[in-house]
Motif scaffolding. Structure first.
Motif, PDB file in Angstrom:
ATOM      1  N   GLN A 158      -2.662   5.411   4.798  1.00  0.00           N
ATOM      2  CA  GLN A 158      -3.823   4.515   4.740  1.00  0.00           C
ATOM      3  C   GLN A 158      -4.184   4.116   3.307  1.00  0.00           C
ATOM      4  N   ASN A 159      -3.727   4.882   2.329  1.00  0.00           N
ATOM      5  CA  ASN A 159      -3.988   4.551   0.930  1.00  0.00           C
ATOM      6  C   ASN A 159      -3.232   3.308   0.477  1.00  0.00           C
ATOM      7  N   ILE A 160      -2.273   2.862   1.275  1.00  0.00           N
ATOM      8  CA  ILE A 160      -1.492   1.680   0.923  1.00  0.00           C
ATOM      9  C   ILE A 160      -2.216   0.390   1.343  1.00  0.00           C
ATOM     10  N   LEU A 161      -3.253   0.515   2.164  1.00  0.00           N
ATOM     11  CA  LEU A 161      -3.942  -0.676   2.683  1.00  0.00           C
ATOM     12  C   LEU A 161      -4.505  -1.590   1.589  1.00  0.00           C
ATOM     13  N   PRO A 162      -5.102  -1.071   0.517  1.00  0.00           N
ATOM     14  CA  PRO A 162      -5.577  -1.985  -0.537  1.00  0.00           C
ATOM     15  C   PRO A 162      -4.435  -2.791  -1.172  1.00  0.00           C
ATOM     16  N   ILE A 163      -3.279  -2.180  -1.340  1.00  0.00           N
ATOM     17  CA  ILE A 163      -2.128  -2.907  -1.885  1.00  0.00           C
ATOM     18  C   ILE A 163      -1.713  -4.009  -0.918  1.00  0.00           C
ATOM     19  N   LEU A 164      -1.679  -3.678   0.377  1.00  0.00           N
ATOM     20  CA  LEU A 164      -1.303  -4.678   1.373  1.00  0.00           C
ATOM     21  C   LEU A 164      -2.283  -5.846   1.379  1.00  0.00           C
ATOM     22  N   GLU A 165      -3.564  -5.560   1.185  1.00  0.00           N
ATOM     23  CA  GLU A 165      -4.564  -6.629   1.148  1.00  0.00           C
ATOM     24  C   GLU A 165      -4.322  -7.540  -0.054  1.00  0.00           C
ATOM     25  N   GLU A 166      -4.006  -6.961  -1.209  1.00  0.00           N
ATOM     26  CA  GLU A 166      -3.708  -7.767  -2.398  1.00  0.00           C
ATOM     27  C   GLU A 166      -2.460  -8.621  -2.182  1.00  0.00           C
ATOM     28  N   ILE A 167      -1.441  -8.052  -1.548  1.00  0.00           N
ATOM     29  CA  ILE A 167      -0.220  -8.808  -1.267  1.00  0.00           C
ATOM     30  C   ILE A 167      -0.519  -9.943  -0.303  1.00  0.00           C
ATOM     31  N   SER A 168      -1.397  -9.694   0.655  1.00  0.00           N
ATOM     32  CA  SER A 168      -1.794 -10.747   1.599  1.00  0.00           C
ATOM     33  C   SER A 168      -2.446 -11.906   0.852  1.00  0.00           C
ATOM     34  N   GLN A 169      -3.336 -11.604  -0.070  1.00  0.00           N
ATOM     35  CA  GLN A 169      -3.991 -12.651  -0.852  1.00  0.00           C
ATOM     36  C   GLN A 169      -2.968 -13.406  -1.699  1.00  0.00           C
ATOM     37  N   TYR A 170      -2.039 -12.675  -2.301  1.00  0.00           N
ATOM     38  CA  TYR A 170      -0.964 -13.291  -3.086  1.00  0.00           C
ATOM     39  C   TYR A 170      -0.139 -14.245  -2.227  1.00  0.00           C
ATOM     40  N   SER A 171       0.239 -13.782  -1.044  1.00  0.00           N
ATOM     41  CA  SER A 171       1.084 -14.625  -0.184  1.00  0.00           C
ATOM     42  C   SER A 171       0.317 -15.844   0.316  1.00  0.00           C
ATOM     43  N   GLN A 172      -0.962 -15.673   0.639  1.00  0.00           N
ATOM     44  CA  GLN A 172      -1.764 -16.818   1.082  1.00  0.00           C
ATOM     45  C   GLN A 172      -1.877 -17.865  -0.018  1.00  0.00           C
ATOM     46  N   ARG A 173      -2.127 -17.400  -1.250  1.00  0.00           N
ATOM     47  CA  ARG A 173      -2.194 -18.346  -2.366  1.00  0.00           C
ATOM     48  C   ARG A 173      -0.844 -19.017  -2.573  1.00  0.00           C
ATOM     49  N   GLY A 174       0.235 -18.263  -2.413  1.00  0.00           N
ATOM     50  CA  GLY A 174       1.574 -18.819  -2.569  1.00  0.00           C
ATOM     51  C   GLY A 174       1.889 -19.878  -1.528  1.00  0.00           C
ATOM     52  N   ILE A 175       1.440 -19.642  -0.301  1.00  0.00           N
ATOM     53  CA  ILE A 175       1.681 -20.597   0.780  1.00  0.00           C
ATOM     54  C   ILE A 175       0.974 -21.919   0.499  1.00  0.00           C
ATOM     55  N   HIS A 176      -0.199 -21.856  -0.110  1.00  0.00           N
ATOM     56  CA  HIS A 176      -1.040 -23.042  -0.260  1.00  0.00           C
ATOM     57  C   HIS A 176      -1.027 -23.660  -1.657  1.00  0.00           C
ATOM     58  N   THR A 177      -0.293 -23.070  -2.593  1.00  0.00           N
ATOM     59  CA  THR A 177      -0.288 -23.600  -3.953  1.00  0.00           C
ATOM     60  C   THR A 177       0.608 -24.827  -4.074  1.00  0.00           C
ATOM     61  N   SER A 178       0.293 -25.656  -5.051  1.00  0.00           N
ATOM     62  CA  SER A 178       1.141 -26.827  -5.291  1.00  0.00           C
ATOM     63  C   SER A 178       2.324 -26.479  -6.191  1.00  0.00           C
ATOM     64  N   ASN A 179       2.253 -25.333  -6.905  1.00  0.00           N
ATOM     65  CA  ASN A 179       3.356 -24.924  -7.770  1.00  0.00           C
ATOM     66  C   ASN A 179       3.604 -23.431  -7.584  1.00  0.00           C
ATOM     67  N   LEU A 180       4.456 -23.111  -6.630  1.00  0.00           N
ATOM     68  CA  LEU A 180       4.711 -21.722  -6.272  1.00  0.00           C
ATOM     69  C   LEU A 180       5.311 -20.929  -7.429  1.00  0.00           C
ATOM     70  N   ASN A 181       6.218 -21.519  -8.178  1.00  0.00           N
ATOM     71  CA  ASN A 181       6.844 -20.780  -9.278  1.00  0.00           C
ATOM     72  C   ASN A 181       5.824 -20.369 -10.339  1.00  0.00           C
ATOM     73  N   ASN A 182       4.856 -21.242 -10.650  1.00  0.00           N
ATOM     74  CA  ASN A 182       3.791 -20.864 -11.588  1.00  0.00           C
ATOM     75  C   ASN A 182       2.958 -19.721 -11.028  1.00  0.00           C
ATOM     76  N   HIS A 183       2.666 -19.767  -9.730  1.00  0.00           N
ATOM     77  CA  HIS A 183       1.906 -18.700  -9.076  1.00  0.00           C
ATOM     78  C   HIS A 183       2.656 -17.372  -9.206  1.00  0.00           C
ATOM     79  N   ILE A 184       3.953 -17.393  -8.955  1.00  0.00           N
ATOM     80  CA  ILE A 184       4.756 -16.174  -9.053  1.00  0.00           C
ATOM     81  C   ILE A 184       4.804 -15.682 -10.498  1.00  0.00           C
ATOM     82  N   GLU A 185       5.016 -16.591 -11.444  1.00  0.00           N
ATOM     83  CA  GLU A 185       5.075 -16.207 -12.856  1.00  0.00           C
ATOM     84  C   GLU A 185       3.759 -15.595 -13.328  1.00  0.00           C
ATOM     85  N   SER A 186       2.646 -16.121 -12.857  1.00  0.00           N
ATOM     86  CA  SER A 186       1.348 -15.596 -13.288  1.00  0.00           C
ATOM     87  C   SER A 186       1.002 -14.272 -12.597  1.00  0.00           C
ATOM     88  N   SER A 187       1.808 -13.852 -11.637  1.00  0.00           N
ATOM     89  CA  SER A 187       1.546 -12.613 -10.880  1.00  0.00           C
ATOM     90  C   SER A 187       2.534 -11.507 -11.226  1.00  0.00           C
TER      91      SER A 187
END
Length: 93
Positions: free
Chosen positions: A48-77
């Motif tokens: 259960q201690n992994i849940l906060p990490i999973l939540e952060e990854i979820s936010q990262y993936s959601q932003r990645g899905i909706h960003t206009s420049n995915l490579n910049n999003h990945i580079e900034s992360s």
């Protein structure tokens, strides 16, 4: 045969590691991250201690899905990607 949570965590870290190493990715990879996180969050067998990490990854993936420049999003992360992979490996190893 469905993937076990260990395989799901392995796939999750593989995608995150690829994003970190290549500094690029695809929307479909972000969508896959989101599906893996959703599945893992409802799995009672994971630490259960992994849940906060999973939540952060979820936010990262959601932003990645909706960003206009995915490579910049990945580079900034880059720092977070490394932390998440290390964190997941710490809980699953």
């Amino acid at each position: 045969m469905p993937l076990t949570h260990e395989h799901q965590l392995g796939l999750l870290t593989d995608i995150l590691s690829n994003h970190q190493e290549d500094c690029c990715g695809s929307v479909s990879e972000c969508e896959q991250l989101e599906r893996l996180v959703t599945s893992l969050k409802v799995n009672g067998n994971i630490d259960q201690n992994i849940l906060p990490i999973l939540e952060e990854i979820s936010q990262y993936s959601q932003r990645g899905i909706h960003t206009s420049n995915l490579n910049n999003h990945i580079e900034s992360s880059q720092e977070q990607l490394s932390q998440w992979v290390d964190g997941i490996n710490g809980f699953s190893g």
